[in-house]
Design a protein around this motif. Structure first.
Motif, PDB file in Angstrom:
ATOM      1  N   ASN A  38      16.753 -26.178 -36.858  1.00 32.17           N
ATOM      2  CA  ASN A  38      15.348 -25.919 -37.199  1.00 32.17           C
ATOM      3  C   ASN A  38      15.242 -24.792 -38.220  1.00 32.17           C
ATOM      4  O   ASN A  38      14.167 -24.254 -38.441  1.00 32.17           O
ATOM      5  CB  ASN A  38      14.536 -25.590 -35.947  1.00 32.17           C
ATOM      6  N   GLU A  59       6.834 -27.287 -40.706  1.00 28.26           N
ATOM      7  CA  GLU A  59       6.766 -27.559 -39.270  1.00 28.26           C
ATOM      8  C   GLU A  59       6.839 -29.056 -38.979  1.00 28.26           C
ATOM      9  O   GLU A  59       7.398 -29.468 -37.959  1.00 28.26           O
ATOM     10  CB  GLU A  59       5.496 -26.947 -38.680  1.00 28.26           C
ATOM     11  N   GLU A  64       7.765 -27.119 -34.792  1.00 28.56           N
ATOM     12  CA  GLU A  64       7.074 -25.860 -34.578  1.00 28.56           C
ATOM     13  C   GLU A  64       8.086 -24.790 -34.167  1.00 28.56           C
ATOM     14  O   GLU A  64       9.018 -25.058 -33.417  1.00 28.56           O
ATOM     15  CB  GLU A  64       5.994 -26.018 -33.502  1.00 28.56           C
ATOM     16  N   GLY A  65       7.869 -23.594 -34.682  1.00 29.46           N
ATOM     17  CA  GLY A  65       8.823 -22.525 -34.418  1.00 29.46           C
ATOM     18  C   GLY A  65      10.032 -22.561 -35.326  1.00 29.46           C
ATOM     19  O   GLY A  65      11.020 -21.847 -35.094  1.00 29.46           O
ATOM     20  N   CYS A  66       9.977 -23.400 -36.366  1.00 27.48           N
ATOM     21  CA  CYS A  66      11.097 -23.452 -37.317  1.00 27.48           C
ATOM     22  C   CYS A  66      11.296 -22.093 -37.972  1.00 27.48           C
ATOM     23  O   CYS A  66      10.384 -21.278 -38.068  1.00 27.48           O
ATOM     24  CB  CYS A  66      10.862 -24.537 -38.360  1.00 27.48           C
ATOM     25  N   ARG A  67      12.508 -21.859 -38.420  1.00 27.08           N
ATOM     26  CA  ARG A  67      12.875 -20.550 -38.953  1.00 27.08           C
ATOM     27  C   ARG A  67      13.274 -20.670 -40.420  1.00 27.08           C
ATOM     28  O   ARG A  67      14.128 -21.481 -40.778  1.00 27.08           O
ATOM     29  CB  ARG A  67      14.031 -19.959 -38.156  1.00 27.08           C
ATOM     30  N   TRP A  91       7.182 -15.026 -42.387  1.00 29.38           N
ATOM     31  CA  TRP A  91       8.630 -14.969 -42.227  1.00 29.38           C
ATOM     32  C   TRP A  91       9.167 -13.782 -43.027  1.00 29.38           C
ATOM     33  O   TRP A  91       9.162 -13.808 -44.265  1.00 29.38           O
ATOM     34  CB  TRP A  91       9.284 -16.250 -42.744  1.00 29.38           C
TER      35      TRP A  91
END
Length: 265
Positions: A38, A59, A64-67, A91
């Motif tokens: 992710n 996303e 969702e919560g991807c980095r 980020w």
């Protein structure tokens, strides 16, 4: 190696780990395979006001919560850095760029005025385009001169000046994938009609903002020598295989006749 047909919103999955996202004005890229991670790297940062669009598409692709691990800039023109402030707020990541692009990314220098004598409606509009520098000093990391991209070990960068002094392109040798930035375009960027319809044809960098035409030509020759199998440009739809190599060779051979404006500055 044909272009992958998977699409999402305004994007094309060019390779399993390379996604080209377009807002029709400019392209940016996600590098990272969503089937394996992710986490991704962003190449360029789009138009001002496009941060929500970029985040939503990231996303969709990575969940969702991807980095985001880092951002790499091909150069600092407004349409390639526009969403940076909002993206860096979400980020907190390093932004990599060539040292010669640093003055435009640290608030020290503005880009030269555009050449408004270039033909085409977009070129005539260019006097209204932002050309001021931005200041991302707190996040900016300057690339070394060895071609290494710290967050992308399989890729290297190639200094391709002309459009701007510190312009870079990205290349991956094992599949001959090229992210050209604005070293060349895959649409006639000066033509509003062609931009709207995304009529695919290869040209040099956007003429109204190109600073050094001899350097721009030499940069196209560098990229032609790589014989890429697939290419993503900052403007226009990706191109691949024999068509790409044929058109890039023609551009390299005839650049002085077809691309350099007669009234260049």
């Amino acid at each position: 190696m044909p272009l992958t047909s998977i699409t999402s919103g305004m994007g094309i999955e060019v390779l399993p780990d390379v996604f080209c996202l377009s807002d029709q004005i400019v392209n940016l890229c996600f590098i990272g395979n969503p089937r394996e991670t992710n986490e991704f790297v962003l190449i360029d940062a789009g138009m001002p006001g496009s941060s929500e669009f970029i985040i939503n598409e990231a996303e969709k692709r990575f969940g969702e919560g991807c980095r985001l691990s880092s951002i790499i800039l091909t150069h600092g023109h407004f349409d390639h850095v526009g969403a940076l402030p909002d993206l860096l707020y979400k980020w907190d990541v390093p932004v990599y760029a060539h040292p010669l692009e640093a003055p435009y990314l640290t608030g020290k220098s503005d880009y030269p005025p555009p050449n408004q004598e270039v033909e085409g409606f977009v070129a005539k509009m260019s006097k209204k385009f932002p050309r001021h520098s931005i200041d991302i000093s707190s996040h900016l990391k300057l690339l070394s001169n060895d071609g290494i991209l710290p967050s992308l070990p399989d890729w290297r960068y190639i200094h391709t000046p002309g459009h701007t002094p510190g312009h870079i392109s990205l290349y991956r040798e094992h599949d001959q994938a090229l992210i050209a930035g604005d070293a060349f375009t895959l649409v006639e960027q000066e033509s509003l009609y062609d931009v709207i319809t995304q009529k695919q044809e290869m040209h040099g960098p956007p003429a109204y903002f190109t600073i050094d035409w001899q350097d721009a030509w030499e940069s196209v020759k560098k990229l032609d020598a790589l014989m890429p199998s697939i290419a993503i440009s900052g403007h226009g739809l990706p191109m691949a295989n024999d068509e790409l190599r044929t058109e890039l060779r023609k551009l390299a051979l005839h650049f002085d006749q077809t691309e350099i404006p007669k009234n260049r500055k």
